[in-house]
Design a protein around this motif. Structure first.
Motif, PDB file in Angstrom:
ATOM      1  N   ASN A 520       0.807  -1.211   0.000  1.00  0.00           N
ATOM      2  CA  ASN A 520       0.000   0.000   0.000  1.00  0.00           C
ATOM      3  C   ASN A 520       0.838   1.259   0.000  1.00  0.00           C
ATOM      4  N   VAL A 521       2.117   1.146  -0.299  1.00  0.00           N
ATOM      5  CA  VAL A 521       2.982   2.304  -0.421  1.00  0.00           C
ATOM      6  C   VAL A 521       3.354   2.448  -1.882  1.00  0.00           C
ATOM      7  N   GLU A 522       3.057   3.586  -2.464  1.00  0.00           N
ATOM      8  CA  GLU A 522       3.302   3.772  -3.874  1.00  0.00           C
ATOM      9  C   GLU A 522       4.800   3.904  -4.132  1.00  0.00           C
ATOM     10  N   PRO A 523       5.313   3.379  -5.264  1.00  0.00           N
ATOM     11  CA  PRO A 523       6.731   3.466  -5.562  1.00  0.00           C
ATOM     12  C   PRO A 523       7.172   4.909  -5.741  1.00  0.00           C
ATOM     13  N   VAL A 524       8.202   5.303  -5.031  1.00  0.00           N
ATOM     14  CA  VAL A 524       8.685   6.681  -5.048  1.00  0.00           C
ATOM     15  C   VAL A 524       9.702   6.840  -6.162  1.00  0.00           C
ATOM     16  N   ILE A 525       9.589   7.945  -6.888  1.00  0.00           N
ATOM     17  CA  ILE A 525      10.547   8.238  -7.939  1.00  0.00           C
ATOM     18  C   ILE A 525      11.803   8.807  -7.312  1.00  0.00           C
ATOM     19  N   GLU A 530      11.185  15.205  -2.457  1.00  0.00           N
ATOM     20  CA  GLU A 530      11.663  16.255  -1.570  1.00  0.00           C
ATOM     21  C   GLU A 530      10.530  16.960  -0.857  1.00  0.00           C
ATOM     22  N   TYR A 531       9.410  17.187  -1.528  1.00  0.00           N
ATOM     23  CA  TYR A 531       8.308  17.935  -0.960  1.00  0.00           C
ATOM     24  C   TYR A 531       7.139  17.046  -0.555  1.00  0.00           C
ATOM     25  N   GLY A 532       7.277  15.776  -0.613  1.00  0.00           N
ATOM     26  CA  GLY A 532       6.199  14.873  -0.230  1.00  0.00           C
ATOM     27  C   GLY A 532       6.444  13.483  -0.755  1.00  0.00           C
ATOM     28  N   GLY A 533       5.898  12.456  -0.030  1.00  0.00           N
ATOM     29  CA  GLY A 533       6.119  11.076  -0.439  1.00  0.00           C
ATOM     30  C   GLY A 533       5.044  10.564  -1.359  1.00  0.00           C
ATOM     31  N   ASN A 534       5.098   9.253  -1.605  1.00  0.00           N
ATOM     32  CA  ASN A 534       4.088   8.569  -2.411  1.00  0.00           C
ATOM     33  C   ASN A 534       3.921   9.184  -3.794  1.00  0.00           C
ATOM     34  N   GLN A 535       5.030   9.518  -4.416  1.00  0.00           N
ATOM     35  CA  GLN A 535       4.984  10.081  -5.762  1.00  0.00           C
ATOM     36  C   GLN A 535       5.328   8.977  -6.748  1.00  0.00           C
ATOM     37  N   VAL A 536       4.401   8.677  -7.628  1.00  0.00           N
ATOM     38  CA  VAL A 536       4.540   7.530  -8.510  1.00  0.00           C
ATOM     39  C   VAL A 536       4.745   7.992  -9.938  1.00  0.00           C
ATOM     40  N   ALA A 562       3.019  11.076 -11.970  1.00  0.00           N
ATOM     41  CA  ALA A 562       1.565  10.908 -12.038  1.00  0.00           C
ATOM     42  C   ALA A 562       0.879  12.263 -12.009  1.00  0.00           C
ATOM     43  N   ILE A 563       0.005  12.495 -12.957  1.00  0.00           N
ATOM     44  CA  ILE A 563      -0.784  13.731 -13.029  1.00  0.00           C
ATOM     45  C   ILE A 563      -2.114  13.481 -12.315  1.00  0.00           C
ATOM     46  N   ASN A 564      -2.378  14.264 -11.269  1.00  0.00           N
ATOM     47  CA  ASN A 564      -3.587  14.062 -10.470  1.00  0.00           C
ATOM     48  C   ASN A 564      -4.816  14.753 -11.051  1.00  0.00           C
ATOM     49  N   CYS A 565      -4.637  15.917 -11.696  1.00  0.00           N
ATOM     50  CA  CYS A 565      -5.781  16.715 -12.123  1.00  0.00           C
ATOM     51  C   CYS A 565      -5.434  17.456 -13.405  1.00  0.00           C
ATOM     52  N   THR A 566      -6.431  17.658 -14.246  1.00  0.00           N
ATOM     53  CA  THR A 566      -6.249  18.321 -15.535  1.00  0.00           C
ATOM     54  C   THR A 566      -7.449  19.223 -15.810  1.00  0.00           C
ATOM     55  N   SER A 567      -7.217  20.293 -16.619  1.00  0.00           N
ATOM     56  CA  SER A 567      -8.306  21.199 -16.974  1.00  0.00           C
ATOM     57  C   SER A 567      -7.940  21.971 -18.233  1.00  0.00           C
ATOM     58  N   PHE A 568      -8.896  22.075 -19.164  1.00  0.00           N
ATOM     59  CA  PHE A 568      -8.727  22.852 -20.393  1.00  0.00           C
ATOM     60  C   PHE A 568      -9.235  24.278 -20.180  1.00  0.00           C
ATOM     61  N   ASN A 569      -8.710  25.198 -21.022  1.00  0.00           N
ATOM     62  CA  ASN A 569      -9.313  26.526 -21.087  1.00  0.00           C
ATOM     63  C   ASN A 569     -10.512  26.488 -22.027  1.00  0.00           C
ATOM     64  N   ALA A 580       1.796  14.869  -8.807  1.00  0.00           N
ATOM     65  CA  ALA A 580       2.145  14.360  -7.483  1.00  0.00           C
ATOM     66  C   ALA A 580       3.446  14.940  -6.957  1.00  0.00           C
ATOM     67  N   ASP A 581       4.269  15.527  -7.813  1.00  0.00           N
ATOM     68  CA  ASP A 581       5.523  16.129  -7.356  1.00  0.00           C
ATOM     69  C   ASP A 581       5.362  17.585  -6.960  1.00  0.00           C
ATOM     70  N   GLY A 582       4.121  18.097  -6.935  1.00  0.00           N
ATOM     71  CA  GLY A 582       3.887  19.471  -6.542  1.00  0.00           C
ATOM     72  C   GLY A 582       4.011  20.472  -7.661  1.00  0.00           C
ATOM     73  N   PHE A 583       4.254  20.023  -8.895  1.00  0.00           N
ATOM     74  CA  PHE A 583       4.437  20.922 -10.033  1.00  0.00           C
ATOM     75  C   PHE A 583       3.107  21.155 -10.748  1.00  0.00           C
ATOM     76  N   ILE A 584       2.951  22.380 -11.249  1.00  0.00           N
ATOM     77  CA  ILE A 584       1.892  22.713 -12.197  1.00  0.00           C
ATOM     78  C   ILE A 584       2.536  22.872 -13.563  1.00  0.00           C
ATOM     79  N   ARG A 585       1.956  22.222 -14.566  1.00  0.00           N
ATOM     80  CA  ARG A 585       2.487  22.279 -15.925  1.00  0.00           C
ATOM     81  C   ARG A 585       1.413  22.828 -16.854  1.00  0.00           C
ATOM     82  N   LEU A 586       1.791  23.765 -17.699  1.00  0.00           N
ATOM     83  CA  LEU A 586       0.890  24.384 -18.665  1.00  0.00           C
ATOM     84  C   LEU A 586       1.302  23.943 -20.060  1.00  0.00           C
ATOM     85  N   PHE A 587       0.381  23.257 -20.765  1.00  0.00           N
ATOM     86  CA  PHE A 587       0.689  22.681 -22.070  1.00  0.00           C
ATOM     87  C   PHE A 587       0.032  23.500 -23.179  1.00  0.00           C
ATOM     88  N   ASP A 588       0.807  23.726 -24.256  1.00  0.00           N
ATOM     89  CA  ASP A 588       0.297  24.325 -25.487  1.00  0.00           C
ATOM     90  C   ASP A 588      -0.226  23.194 -26.357  1.00  0.00           C
TER      91      ASP A 588
END
Length: 744
Positions: A520-525, A530-536, A562-569, A580-588
């Motif tokens: 029940n522990v997700e594999p860590v990359i 650094e900013y939180g565990g259970n990042q797959v 792993a991407i937890n959430c997504t949204s289009f404009n 899961a790594d705490g990053f926000i990514r903006l895609f064109d």
């Protein structure tokens, strides 16, 4: 459902009798007597099976079970075939055990003679052929457990529960919703009676208090318009009066609009006109300085009457209201009395004259005219004196509850048209129900594998995208109530965490993540915790909606995460993701590459969305922060606000004997109104609406309430003029709150 079926049968009998359809009624009664489904009553179906066993009617038992398989079990998905087979096997074993216990071994021999051809090749029946020949089978270790009372009770309870869930999830005809709506109306009538009694009690208390504290003569009170017409008016006006009563001796702020005008739909409101900004320094310069009480006949009243025609003429010139000065003056007085009645919430003291009835009659007729609305807006823009209290930005028109789920909700989304809601619980039960008019279930399905994500398709909004934890995405038709197709996404990334459909309807993005480890522990990359565990590890894929083929895979830097959430404009040119790594990514989406990325939260990002003007991105993370980001300057914060723990998760529900259920966020944690000025989020007792201030910061302005368990996901539909807030909780209850914005 059982009570609904019985009541509907009675109504059909009454209707056939009324129409004189005697032959149809006879056939109807005959069919009910021969009804093998027993009016969808589970207890009667189980009793019928046990009656066949107790009477040694093997043929009747086989025929009845075959009917249940043909009529009910055939509707289930293939995943439930093993369960049905186990129940059938247990039913036959129950029959054999009963024959041995009652010393009717001849019936056991007869059973094997009839069923030998079918059972001899099944491994679970290999040892049971010896049962009729054993002298004491209850002492045999193989058969001992089947002769216990505990096994028999467990079997009957399991069969009962299986049939109950089956009837609960199967689609029903519209006529069966009649009983639910009838009970709802009865409950609302009882609630209205209670509120009416409270209102009358409050009136009596007000009169008693005024009488005790006043040395002058007793003042007669006139019954307010909103009390005498309570059944005809909506609850919204009463709620408004109550909220203004609680706010004390209220005074209208300069930005307050007319209450009656605010109840109109936005599309039907008259066009905005330039409002008069009266000064309150002198009674001769303010329209609101008109006399409010007829019994106050003194020198000040005489002065006000002298100056009133000039003030009425000034208002008439601004608003372009036709008519004589005296008529406008009388109209202003009536509107002012009506306004004071609603704002203070107490009965105005006036003399019992015949003209008092005419006042309310004229106000009701004239407030619906253009001139009346215009005058009300001007009066609402003035100041009566004292300290103003900010007015609630929304009026709660109604609150309804949807309770068809029996476990914690994971996702709950309103479609583009604002007419239907799709909800998914942790048991894999999908419900599609209407909110346009009568709230009723339109489609229901149980997934054979656990589901993790849900999204409405943009084009042909009757379609749902469902992501599972076995690496598949299903396209479900909510009107045909069937799966159109099922595709495999990635074998090495089986968990489909997020789905988002492009507004153009041509494609959708899919976030796939690695499976959880057995512990029940997700594999860590390496290097990303650094900013939180259970990042797959994870993938972000683009799929074509029409061909259901993968178009490309996006690059996730610095590591596949792993991407937890997504949204289009609004036009699908930009895609924002939270990982899961705490990053926000903006895609064109035109260049099919990541335009910018930045570290947003300490821990995982749970929910992201664009602002109303799409110049910013909002996010909620594991650190409990609600942050606004400027997308024109990568990583620049515009607003940061610390939310309560019950708004961000993990969500916890406590039970008896120290039982605790923990659920991590899956659905949307926040949603905006139609103009992006207010934000709806979760709490332990219901939804909470925050106001987003232009100068930075947030303030809680309205608590929706109504839940007994933590709210885990929200949505806010603005497809119709009255906004609809949806809040879903861990006890399976979903609250539907209809709001009306008060324009300032």
């Amino acid at each position: 459902m059982t009570s609904a079926v019985e009541r509907t049968d009675d109504l059909v009998r009454e209707y056939l009798t009324f129409r004189g359809f005697t032959n149809t009624l006879k056939f109807f009664e005959a069919d009910i007597k021969a009804d093998k489904e027993k009016g969808l009553r589970v207890d009667r179906i189980v009793d019928q099976l046990l009656q066949f066993i107790q009477s040694y009617d093997l043929n009747g038992l086989l025929d009845y079970w075959a009917y249940l398989e043909r009529r009910l079990f055939s509707r289930l998905e293939d995943a439930y075939r093993p369960t049905i087979h186990k129940l059938r096997t247990s039913l036959f074993r129950y029959y054999l055990v009963y024959t041995v216990q009652t010393s009717r071994t001849d019936k056991a021999h007869d059973f094997f003679q009839k069923q030998a051809a079918e059972l001899q090749n099944q491994a679970e029946w290999k040892e049971w052929f010896a049962l009729p020949f054993l002298p004491t089978p209850e002492g045999n270790p193989i058969f001992a457990s089947y002769f216990s009372r505990k096994w028999a009770d467990n079997f009957t309870v399991s069969l009962h529960n299986f049939l109950s869930v089956l009837f609960q999830c199967m689609p029903v005809p519209t006529i069966l919703n009649f009983d639910t709506e009838f009970q709802k109306i009865v409950h609302m009538q009882e609630e209205n009676d209670v509120l009416r009694q409270k209102l009358f009690a409050l009136q009596a208390e007000t009169q008693r208090t005024k009488k005790d504290g006043d040395d002058g003569p007793l003042v007669h009170h006139k019954l307010p318009h909103y009390v005498s017409n309570m059944d005809r008016l909506g609850d919204s006006e009463l709620n408004m009066v109550s909220s203004q009563r609680n706010s004390g001796l209220a005074v209208q702020s300069p930005k307050t609009t007319s209450f009656l005008s605010s109840l109109l739909p936005q599309s039907k409101k008259p066009p905005a006109r330039p409002t008069l900004q009266p000064s309150v320094s002198s009674p001769t310069q303010s329209v609101t300085a008109l006399p409010l009480k007829k019994e106050a006949a003194n020198n000040q009243k005489a002065k006000e009457v002298v100056t009133a025609p000039k003030e009425a003429k000034a208002v008439q010139n601004v608003l372009g209201v036709p008519g004589s000065t005296e008529a406008n003056l009388a109209r202003q007085r009536r509107l002012q009395e009506r306004k004071e009645l609603l704002s203070k919430g107490s009965l105005q003291s006036i003399e019992k004259k015949s003209e008092s009835v005419d006042v309310d009659t004229d106000v009701r007729s004239e407030t619906h005219s253009d001139s009346g609305d215009a005058l009300t807006r001007v009066l609402g823009a003035g100041t009566l004196g004292g300290n103003d209290k900010p007015e609630q930005p929304f009026i709660v028109l109604s609150q309804d509850e949807y309770g068809e789920h029996h476990s914690s909700i994971m996702h709950c989304r309103v479609d583009c048209s604002g007419r239907r809601v799709a909800s998914l619980d942790v048991d894999g039960v999908i419900k599609v129900w209407s909110i346009d008019g009568i709230m009723q279930t339109k489609a229901s399905s149980i997934s054979k594998s656990a589901l993790l994500s849900l999204e409405w398709a943009t084009k042909r909004d009757r379609l749902l995208l469902l992501g599972s934890e076995v690496g598949t995405v299903r396209l479900y038709d909510t009107e045909a109530k069937k799966n159109l197709c099922e595709i495999g996404i990635a074998d090495d990334m089986p968990r489909i965490l997020s789905l988002a459909c492009n507004p153009s309807g041509t494609s959708f993005v899919c976030s796939a993540a690695a499976a959880n480890s057995p512990s029940n522990v997700e594999p860590v990359i390496p290097g990303s915790g650094e900013y939180g565990g259970n990042q797959v590890a994870g993938k972000l894929l683009l799929w074509d909606t029409k061909t259901m083929k993968q178009q490309l895979q996006y690059s996730l830097e610095p590591v596949p995460i792993a991407i937890n959430c997504t949204s289009f404009n609004h036009n699908g040119n930009l895609l924002v993701t939270g990982a899961a790594d705490g990053f926000i990514r903006l895609f064109d989406m035109q260049q099919h590459q990541c335009a910018m990325s930045w570290r947003a939260h300490k821990g995982e990002v749970y929910s992201v969305d664009f602002s109303y003007d799409e110049n910013a991105v909002y996010s909620i993370g594991e650190d409990g922060k609600f942050i606004q980001w400027n997308i024109h300057k990568s990583g620049q914060k515009v607003l940061e606000y610390s939310l309560p723990p019950d708004a961000t998760g993990p969500f916890m529900l406590s039970g008896y004997s120290g039982y605790k259920q923990v659920q991590f966020p899956r659905g949307r944690l926040f949603a905006f109104d139609s103009e992006g000025n207010y934000m709806l989020t979760c709490s332990s007792t219901g939804g909470v609406i925050y106001k987003l201030n232009n100068g930075g910061g947030m303030e809680s302005c309205l608590s929706l309430g109504g839940h007994k368990a933590p709210v885990v996901t929200v949505d806010w539909s603005t497809a119709v003029e009255c906004g609809t807030c949806v809040t879903a909780s861990m006890d399976g209850k979903i609250r539907l709150t209809t709001l009306l914005a008060q324009k300032s």
